[in-house]
Design a protein around this motif. Structure first.
Motif, PDB file in Angstrom:
ATOM      1  N   ASP A  76       4.314   1.906 -12.402  1.00 20.68           N
ATOM      2  CA  ASP A  76       5.274   1.102 -12.327  1.00 20.68           C
ATOM      3  C   ASP A  76       6.453   1.359 -11.066  1.00 20.68           C
ATOM      4  O   ASP A  76       7.164   2.064 -11.379  1.00 20.68           O
ATOM      5  N   SER A  77       6.004   0.402  -9.968  1.00 23.64           N
ATOM      6  CA  SER A  77       7.129   0.888  -8.794  1.00 23.64           C
ATOM      7  C   SER A  77       7.778  -0.314  -8.519  1.00 23.64           C
ATOM      8  O   SER A  77       8.133  -0.590  -7.523  1.00 23.64           O
ATOM      9  N   GLY A  78       8.146  -1.249  -9.808  1.00 24.45           N
ATOM     10  CA  GLY A  78       9.020  -2.193  -9.533  1.00 24.45           C
ATOM     11  C   GLY A  78      10.446  -1.814  -8.920  1.00 24.45           C
ATOM     12  O   GLY A  78      10.936  -2.783  -8.037  1.00 24.45           O
ATOM     13  N   TRP A  79      10.901  -0.773  -9.233  1.00 22.63           N
ATOM     14  CA  TRP A  79      12.203  -0.559  -8.575  1.00 22.63           C
ATOM     15  C   TRP A  79      12.326  -0.246  -7.046  1.00 22.63           C
ATOM     16  O   TRP A  79      13.275  -0.369  -6.470  1.00 22.63           O
ATOM     17  N   LEU A  80      11.088   0.167  -6.541  1.00 21.21           N
ATOM     18  CA  LEU A  80      11.060   0.157  -5.079  1.00 21.21           C
ATOM     19  C   LEU A  80      11.240  -1.008  -4.435  1.00 21.21           C
ATOM     20  O   LEU A  80      11.495  -1.175  -3.249  1.00 21.21           O
TER      21      LEU A  80
ATOM     22  N   ASP B 280      19.952  10.927 -15.165  1.00 24.46           N
ATOM     23  CA  ASP B 280      19.292   9.964 -16.413  1.00 24.46           C
ATOM     24  C   ASP B 280      18.047   8.919 -15.546  1.00 24.46           C
ATOM     25  O   ASP B 280      17.005   9.039 -15.768  1.00 24.46           O
ATOM     26  N   GLU B 281      18.806   8.314 -14.304  1.00 21.92           N
ATOM     27  CA  GLU B 281      17.891   7.619 -13.715  1.00 21.92           C
ATOM     28  C   GLU B 281      16.748   8.129 -12.956  1.00 21.92           C
ATOM     29  O   GLU B 281      15.708   7.612 -12.835  1.00 21.92           O
ATOM     30  N   LEU B 282      17.132   9.336 -12.349  1.00 29.58           N
ATOM     31  CA  LEU B 282      16.191  10.016 -11.736  1.00 29.58           C
ATOM     32  C   LEU B 282      14.786  10.306 -12.460  1.00 29.58           C
ATOM     33  O   LEU B 282      13.861  10.134 -12.161  1.00 29.58           O
ATOM     34  N   ALA B 283      15.259  10.690 -13.762  1.00 32.01           N
ATOM     35  CA  ALA B 283      14.243  10.941 -14.890  1.00 32.01           C
ATOM     36  C   ALA B 283      13.546   9.584 -15.052  1.00 32.01           C
ATOM     37  O   ALA B 283      12.268   9.486 -15.399  1.00 32.01           O
ATOM     38  N   ARG B 284      14.081   8.484 -15.297  1.00 30.78           N
ATOM     39  CA  ARG B 284      13.520   7.577 -15.911  1.00 30.78           C
ATOM     40  C   ARG B 284      12.592   6.944 -14.609  1.00 30.78           C
ATOM     41  O   ARG B 284      11.665   6.497 -14.816  1.00 30.78           O
ATOM     42  N   LEU B 285      13.254   6.681 -13.277  1.00 28.95           N
ATOM     43  CA  LEU B 285      12.359   6.050 -12.253  1.00 28.95           C
ATOM     44  C   LEU B 285      11.450   6.992 -11.958  1.00 28.95           C
ATOM     45  O   LEU B 285      10.272   6.447 -11.787  1.00 28.95           O
ATOM     46  N   ARG B 286      11.415   8.319 -12.160  1.00 29.80           N
ATOM     47  CA  ARG B 286      10.455   9.131 -12.024  1.00 29.80           C
ATOM     48  C   ARG B 286       9.178   8.847 -13.071  1.00 29.80           C
ATOM     49  O   ARG B 286       7.932   8.865 -12.787  1.00 29.80           O
ATOM     50  N   LYS B 287       9.504   8.724 -14.430  1.00 26.26           N
ATOM     51  CA  LYS B 287       8.584   8.380 -15.239  1.00 26.26           C
ATOM     52  C   LYS B 287       7.889   6.929 -14.864  1.00 26.26           C
ATOM     53  O   LYS B 287       6.383   7.023 -15.345  1.00 26.26           O
ATOM     54  N   LEU B 288       8.783   5.778 -14.608  1.00 26.32           N
ATOM     55  CA  LEU B 288       8.218   4.766 -14.278  1.00 26.32           C
ATOM     56  C   LEU B 288       7.056   4.935 -13.205  1.00 26.32           C
ATOM     57  O   LEU B 288       5.930   4.235 -13.126  1.00 26.32           O
ATOM     58  N   ALA B 289       7.525   5.456 -12.078  1.00 29.31           N
ATOM     59  CA  ALA B 289       6.499   5.741 -10.920  1.00 29.31           C
ATOM     60  C   ALA B 289       5.139   6.539 -11.415  1.00 29.31           C
ATOM     61  O   ALA B 289       4.152   6.053 -10.994  1.00 29.31           O
ATOM     62  N   ALA B 290       5.494   7.436 -12.282  1.00 25.46           N
ATOM     63  CA  ALA B 290       4.238   8.050 -12.889  1.00 25.46           C
ATOM     64  C   ALA B 290       3.214   7.270 -13.612  1.00 25.46           C
ATOM     65  O   ALA B 290       2.061   7.475 -13.651  1.00 25.46           O
ATOM     66  N   LYS B 291       3.699   6.173 -14.261  1.00 23.43           N
ATOM     67  CA  LYS B 291       3.054   5.224 -14.905  1.00 23.43           C
ATOM     68  C   LYS B 291       2.357   4.384 -14.066  1.00 23.43           C
ATOM     69  O   LYS B 291       1.790   3.213 -14.486  1.00 23.43           O
TER      70      LYS B 291
ATOM     71  N   GLU C 256       0.762  -1.092   0.156  1.00 22.35           N
ATOM     72  CA  GLU C 256      -0.041  -0.090   0.162  1.00 22.35           C
ATOM     73  C   GLU C 256       0.816   1.187   0.172  1.00 22.35           C
ATOM     74  O   GLU C 256       0.504   2.248  -0.552  1.00 22.35           O
ATOM     75  N   SER C 257       1.981   1.220   0.724  1.00 21.67           N
ATOM     76  CA  SER C 257       2.956   2.136   0.835  1.00 21.67           C
ATOM     77  C   SER C 257       3.484   2.459  -0.490  1.00 21.67           C
ATOM     78  O   SER C 257       3.898   3.663  -0.938  1.00 21.67           O
ATOM     79  N   ASP C 258       4.008   1.393  -1.159  1.00 25.74           N
ATOM     80  CA  ASP C 258       4.725   1.551  -2.571  1.00 25.74           C
ATOM     81  C   ASP C 258       3.866   2.388  -3.382  1.00 25.74           C
ATOM     82  O   ASP C 258       4.194   3.412  -4.133  1.00 25.74           O
ATOM     83  N   LEU C 259       2.436   2.180  -3.281  1.00 25.75           N
ATOM     84  CA  LEU C 259       1.472   2.729  -4.005  1.00 25.75           C
ATOM     85  C   LEU C 259       1.401   4.444  -3.654  1.00 25.75           C
ATOM     86  O   LEU C 259       1.292   5.342  -4.668  1.00 25.75           O
ATOM     87  N   ARG C 260       1.769   4.705  -2.489  1.00 27.18           N
ATOM     88  CA  ARG C 260       1.398   6.133  -2.088  1.00 27.18           C
ATOM     89  C   ARG C 260       2.950   6.927  -2.380  1.00 27.18           C
ATOM     90  O   ARG C 260       2.773   7.921  -2.835  1.00 27.18           O
ATOM     91  N   ILE C 261       3.916   5.865  -2.387  1.00 24.44           N
ATOM     92  CA  ILE C 261       5.383   6.637  -2.660  1.00 24.44           C
ATOM     93  C   ILE C 261       5.064   6.857  -4.354  1.00 24.44           C
ATOM     94  O   ILE C 261       5.573   7.832  -4.656  1.00 24.44           O
TER      95      ILE C 261
END
Ligand code: 3NM
Ligand code: MG
Length: 522
Positions: free
Chosen positions: A514-518, A501-512, A240-245
């Motif tokens: 996709d929080s797998g990186w968490l 690069d990775e800040l931008a990439r992970l941010r876009k993943l989270a926005a979609k 649930e927190s992954d989702l909040r993040i």
């Protein structure tokens, strides 16, 4: 119960006088207090006959045992022996510590009253198990108290012991009630010395509802006596927190909030690029006169004290007023806080001037802020060495103490960065183990974390700030880990562009969503 397991948080000393008991049975009052959460009980009765003392103590011991709370007897070692309870407490005019120890043995818990550093040192060297420091305030319960210490006096004793590296659990006593309990704890503690709890008589023994008062005191003490262990972020931050993040990061992505940086010369470019990478809109403006207009744009301010001058101070204060006035968040980065007297005074001026939403710094900086803003701090000799030192000198327990204490003092969120980072709102403290050593090999990474956090709080003013800050911290540190592992990254130089690069990439993943990186969060 073993000595090490004793919890001194809320220590009840009994009083059998009729004006306190008002016809009630002492055992009923003590049991109600235990139900309310009292963690230690001392039977103190200066007048009853010995036979009566033993009878009452035995009955009390039957009750305290059920609550797994130690029972100590004031002064009367014979009563403690007769009853077989956990120990005794001795005042300066009572039986001597060494005599009590000889009679009760090495396993007994023996506490000593101290009102001076000399008495505290003597008790420590004599093998006392804890100290009762008092009297904090004058009290009708004990009218023959010799010294009224105030929280400042308690602090002098605790600080003196810490300076000698003498570590002993301590409570303080005398006139403590629900209105002053929190301030006694916070004002008498420092970065590496503190009270383990408070001892009270009348506020509980004389209460109409001892259970409720004990419970209320415990609630007050919770935030100022933080638990010894921080919660690992991911233990509480479940799916649930992954989702909040992700949602917190997505909010930045979706709204492109302004990140207004009043920052130092070294990091301007890096900070602006990091703001863009996390999805914010940077403006680098050190002119306080612009702040009123900028504050209306719905962003957040980073006050980075990296290049402090009389001019920049005026600008910081104007900007702080503007952002407070617009009810927008402010992230304060007390760069090099302990390095000079100018910086120590600047941080106090800033924190006095307005509300800071998040304070972020390394161990030396946060420790300095903690010490400098303590109301009763009288000397800051030890602070100087610490401020310029970014290596770790505090134990984990001490760090938690400092971040939680500071967050309670300012009713905000405090981040202490390091190999493990600590984030606290005073009630909960989280430890985060992510990051990469390259972050320590490039200048300005701490400052741009401040920028990242500003973007997060700017876009999430309705969320729970501590989680919003953790979201920013995890994005930042996991991006660093992922970047460092890339084959094109050979060292700190190639790390920086990969990190952006990775800040931008992970941010876009989270926005979609996709929080797998968490999954990497620790
Ligand atoms: N010892 P109250 S003050 C038992 O200074 C005792 O050593 C003290 O009572 C000391 O919580 C005290 O009602 C009485 O003020 C504290
Ligand atoms: Mg006493």
């Amino acid at each position: 119960m073993k000595k090490q397991d004793v919890d001194y948080t809320l220590y009840l000393v009994t009083d059998s006088r009729p004006e306190i008991l008002r016809g009630r049975n002492i055992c009923d009052v003590v049991e109600a207090a235990l139900k309310g959460g009292v963690t230690c009980v001392q039977f103190r009765d200066k007048t009853s006959d010995t036979g009566e003392l033993i009878r009452i103590a035995r009955e009390l011991h039957g009750i305290t045992r059920r609550y797994n709370v130690p029972l100590l007897i004031n002064d009367r070692v014979d009563v403690a022996l007769a009853v077989g309870c956990e120990g005794c407490h001795v005042g300066q005019d009572d039986i001597k510590l060494e005599d009590a120890r000889r009679l009760l043995g090495p396993d007994a818990i023996i506490g000593v009253s101290a009102s001076t550093l000399e008495q505290a040192v003597e008790a420590y060297k004599g093998g006392a198990d804890y100290l009762g420091i008092g009297a904090v305030y004058a009290t009708p319960t004990k009218t023959n108290t010799k010294n009224i210490l105030g929280p400042e006096g308690v602090r002098r004793v605790l600080k003196g012991l810490a300076g000698l590296r003498y570590s002993i659990p301590s409570v303080c006593i005398g006139g403590i009630n629900t209105t002053n309990a929190q301030s006694v704890i916070t004002e008498s503690g420092g970065a590496n010395f503190w009270l383990n709890g408070i001892a009270v008589v009348s506020v509980i023994m004389g209460a109409d509802d001892p259970e409720q008062v004990a419970n209320g005191l415990l609630e007050l003490l919770g935030p100022v006596l933080p638990s010894k262990h921080a919660t690992g972020a991911m233990k509480t931050l479940s799916t649930e927190s992954d989702l909040r993040i992700s949602n917190a990061i997505k909010a930045v992505h979706d709204t492109t909030p302004l990140s207004h940086n009043m920052t130092n010369l070294v990091v301007q470019n890096f900070a602006a690029n990091v703001a863009l990478a996390v999805g914010a809109s940077p403006i680098m403006s050190n002119n306080g006169e612009e702040a009123a207009d900028l504050a209306k744009l719905g962003g957040a301010l980073v006050l980075n004290m990296g290049t402090v001058t009389p001019d920049s101070m005026r600008n910081y204060l104007a900007a702080l007023e503007a952002y407070n006035g617009a009810e927008r968040p402010v992230v304060f980065d007390p760069v090099g806080a302990g390095a000079t007297s100018v910086r120590r005074s600047a941080l106090k001026t800033i924190l006095d001037h307005g509300y800071i939403t998040v304070i972020k710094g390394n161990e030396g900086e946060i420790t300095t802020v903690y010490n400098e803003t303590s109301k009763s701090e009288t000397t800051s000799q030890s602070v100087q060495q610490r401020g310029v030192d970014s290596t770790s000198v505090l134990s984990e327990e001490e760090k938690i103490r400092v971040v939680a204490g500071l967050a309670t003092r300012f009713q905000n969120v405090v981040v202490m960065t390091g190999k493990t980072d600590y984030v606290s709102d005073g009630k909960s403290t989280y430890a985060i183990g992510n990051g990469h050593e390259y972050l320590g090999m490039v200048t300005g990474t701490g400052c741009v974390l401040g920028t990242t956090i500003s973007a997060m709080v700017a876009a999430n003013t309705k969320g729970d700030t501590v989680h919003t800050v953790i979201a920013g911290l995890l994005l930042f540190e996991i991006a660093a880990e992922v970047a460092a592992e890339r084959p094109d990254v050979q060292g700190p130089g190639t790390f920086v562009p990969a990190f952006i690069d990775e800040l931008a990439r992970l941010r876009k993943l989270a926005a979609k969503g996709d929080s797998g990186w968490l999954e990497r969060a620790e």
